[in-house]
Design an enzyme around this catalytic site. Structure first.
Site, PDB file in Angstrom:
ATOM      1  N   ASN A  47       0.821  -1.217   0.000  1.00  0.00           N
ATOM      2  CA  ASN A  47       0.000   0.000   0.000  1.00  0.00           C
ATOM      3  C   ASN A  47       0.852   1.263   0.000  1.00  0.00           C
ATOM      4  OD1 ASN A  47      -2.452  -1.486   0.222  1.00  0.00           O
ATOM      5  ND2 ASN A  47      -2.080  -1.723   2.419  1.00  0.00           N
ATOM      6  N   HIS A 133     -14.151  -0.821   6.026  1.00  0.00           N
ATOM      7  CA  HIS A 133     -13.040  -1.605   6.579  1.00  0.00           C
ATOM      8  C   HIS A 133     -13.438  -2.315   7.884  1.00  0.00           C
ATOM      9  CE1 HIS A 133      -8.975  -2.068   8.486  1.00  0.00           C
ATOM     10  NE2 HIS A 133      -8.663  -2.352   7.226  1.00  0.00           N
ATOM     11  N   GLU A 175     -15.819   5.404   3.466  1.00  0.00           N
ATOM     12  CA  GLU A 175     -14.394   5.568   3.176  1.00  0.00           C
ATOM     13  C   GLU A 175     -14.208   6.484   1.979  1.00  0.00           C
ATOM     14  OE1 GLU A 175     -12.376   1.801   2.858  1.00  0.00           O
ATOM     15  OE2 GLU A 175     -13.352   1.062   4.668  1.00  0.00           O
ATOM     16  N   SER A 179     -10.849  -0.057   0.281  1.00  0.00           N
ATOM     17  CA  SER A 179      -9.562  -0.747   0.324  1.00  0.00           C
ATOM     18  C   SER A 179      -9.480  -1.956  -0.591  1.00  0.00           C
ATOM     19  CB  SER A 179      -9.243  -1.148   1.754  1.00  0.00           C
ATOM     20  OG  SER A 179     -10.288  -1.901   2.314  1.00  0.00           O
ATOM     21  N   ASP A 204     -13.203   7.637   6.512  1.00  0.00           N
ATOM     22  CA  ASP A 204     -11.890   7.025   6.697  1.00  0.00           C
ATOM     23  C   ASP A 204     -11.187   7.088   5.338  1.00  0.00           C
ATOM     24  OD1 ASP A 204      -9.755   5.269   6.766  1.00  0.00           O
ATOM     25  OD2 ASP A 204     -10.818   3.708   7.874  1.00  0.00           O
ATOM     26  N   HIS A 207      -6.786   5.247   2.181  1.00  0.00           N
ATOM     27  CA  HIS A 207      -6.147   5.032   0.882  1.00  0.00           C
ATOM     28  C   HIS A 207      -6.101   6.285   0.015  1.00  0.00           C
ATOM     29  CE1 HIS A 207      -5.828   0.710   1.507  1.00  0.00           C
ATOM     30  NE2 HIS A 207      -6.950   0.858   2.166  1.00  0.00           N
ATOM     31  N   LYS A 236      -0.187   3.735   4.528  1.00  0.00           N
ATOM     32  CA  LYS A 236      -0.388   3.484   3.098  1.00  0.00           C
ATOM     33  C   LYS A 236       0.405   4.516   2.301  1.00  0.00           C
ATOM     34  CE  LYS A 236      -3.813   0.618   4.603  1.00  0.00           C
ATOM     35  NZ  LYS A 236      -4.996   0.564   5.445  1.00  0.00           N
TER      36      LYS A 236
END
Ligand SMILES: *Cc1c(COP(=O)(O)O)cnc(C)c1O
Length: 385
Positions: A47, A133, A175, A179, A204, A207, A236
């Site tokens: 990541n 997640h 998110e 992910s 969140d 990424h 990440k």
């Protein structure tokens, strides 16, 4: 069942489903190459989207931080483990991301657990995207609040759920970039839906931070949205580890009272905070922009070349490019074939992803060369013949 029988049965069930997880130690695992048993593979499983985990200036900053502070913080931030290095990093993040406050956590997992546990009570309702997640969904299901999951990115369903009567407060959870699928949430619409009901939104952006948006400020900034609660993680695109919650002054003061992962846990090493500050300075610099552009070029190259493969290609425009193959055994076998050709990829299986959607989760990084992407495409074509 005895303890032993229970554990044996759980492991047997995983084995029978080709879903047993095992870890393999590597000599080197982050960046362009993965080295294992003296063999070098091109790494498409990390990541570290900008390649910062190996950046000399950031390594030097960590070393200098360790010279100054030693290797450990010596305690919880509430006792003696909160240094000027932690404070400077929090101030930098808050200023950069446009929030009154930032609070550091040891990991994204801890930040999500602490935040949801500290905020929600039994009369409340958490509305979370179904593909959120594990750290978010687990925190939500452990919380005394009610948990309702809405279909992935389905704002109409979220709206309908928000309309249902709730005695307490509602918290919407999603998110920035998902992910396992690499797609983005429509944050503007989701925030508008939450705001109509006076609910708060938690995003969140594990990424997205560093990788997308102006100066790498992430998905929310990229979409012009300011969620009430923003979680950014540093393992990440930032290339290190740790996390921060961005929030208002009162929420930060509240978390300092009630977020147990902050109070009863050793704070991150100050040297790590020094390295993180160096990483964020780099992310904001021309070099950071050049790395984001380079990654974008790799993503374009990959997507242009992957179209004629006999696998489900998603619409992901991010560094996460899943190839969904369905069966666990097929995903494992493809990963194995690619490894024989010097390409390291991970097969992701349920329960990490929904049943029947086992996949190769390919990740691209600015640390790759264009020739690496070409080699990956070539190997994928051979492996799927
Ligand atoms: C990786 C990840 C986390 C966990 O962050 P860590 O810092 O690795 O604990 C949380 N949320 C999402 C969306 C993630 O992808």
């Amino acid at each position: 069942m005895t303890w032993q029988q229970r554990i044996d049965a759980a492991l047997d069930a995983r084995r029978a489903a080709d879903a047993l997880r095992v870890r393999t130690p590597v000599e080197h695992g982050a960046g362009r190459f993965l080295i294992r048993e003296q063999r070098q593979y091109c790494n498409f499983s990390g990541n570290d989207y900008l390649g910062l985990s190996q950046h000399p200036a950031i390594i030097r900053a960590w070393q200098q931080g360790a010279e100054q502070y030693g290797v450990g913080s010596g305690g919880s931030g509430h006792v003696s483990g909160y240094t000027h290095a932690h404070q400077a990093l929090e101030a930098h993040l808050a200023d950069w991301l446009g929030y009154p406050r930032a609070l550091l956590f040891i990991s994204g997992f801890a930040a999500n657990q602490a935040l949801i546990a500290a905020l929600t009570g039994k009369d409340d309702r958490i509305l979370a995207d179904r593909l959120s997640h594990a750290s978010l969904l687990e925190a939500a299901s452990l919380s005394p609040a009610q948990l309702r999951r809405f279909a992935h990115n389905d704002v109409a369903q979220l709206d309908a759920l928000l309309d249902k009567p709730c005695e307490g407060q509602q918290l919407v959870v999603t998110e920035g970039i998902f992910s396992m699928d690499g797609d983005s949430a429509p944050l503007g619409e989701i925030h508008a839906a939450a705001q109509r009901q006076g609910s708060w939104l938690l995003v969140d952006d594990a990424h997205g931070i560093g990788v997308t948006g102006p100066e790498g400020r992430g998905s929310a900034a990229g979409q012009g949205v300011k969620p009430e609660l923003l979680v950014v993680t540093f393992g990440k695109g930032v290339g290190i580890s740790g996390a921060a919650v961005l929030c208002s002054d009162p929420v930060a003061d509240y978390l300092l009272q009630f977020a147990r992962h902050l109070i009863y846990s050793t704070s991150m090493p100050p040297a790590q905070a020094v390295a993180l500050l160096a990483a964020f300075n780099l992310i904001r610099s021309d070099e950071g922009e050049a790395r984001r552009q380079r990654l974008a070029g790799h993503i374009r190259q990959f997507r242009a070349g992957v179209g004629d493969l006999p696998m489900a290609i998603t619409t992901s425009q991010s560094a996460i490019q899943p190839l969904i193959v369905g069966e666990n055994a097929r995903a494992l076998q493809l990963a194995h074939t690619l490894r024989q050709q010097g390409i390291w990829v991970t097969a992701i299986r349920p329960p990490t992803v929904p049943a029947g959607t086992a996949r190769l989760r390919l990740t691209l990084t600015a640390a790759h060369e264009s020739a690496d992407i070409a080699a990956l495409l070539e190997a994928l074509h051979v492996a799927s013949e």
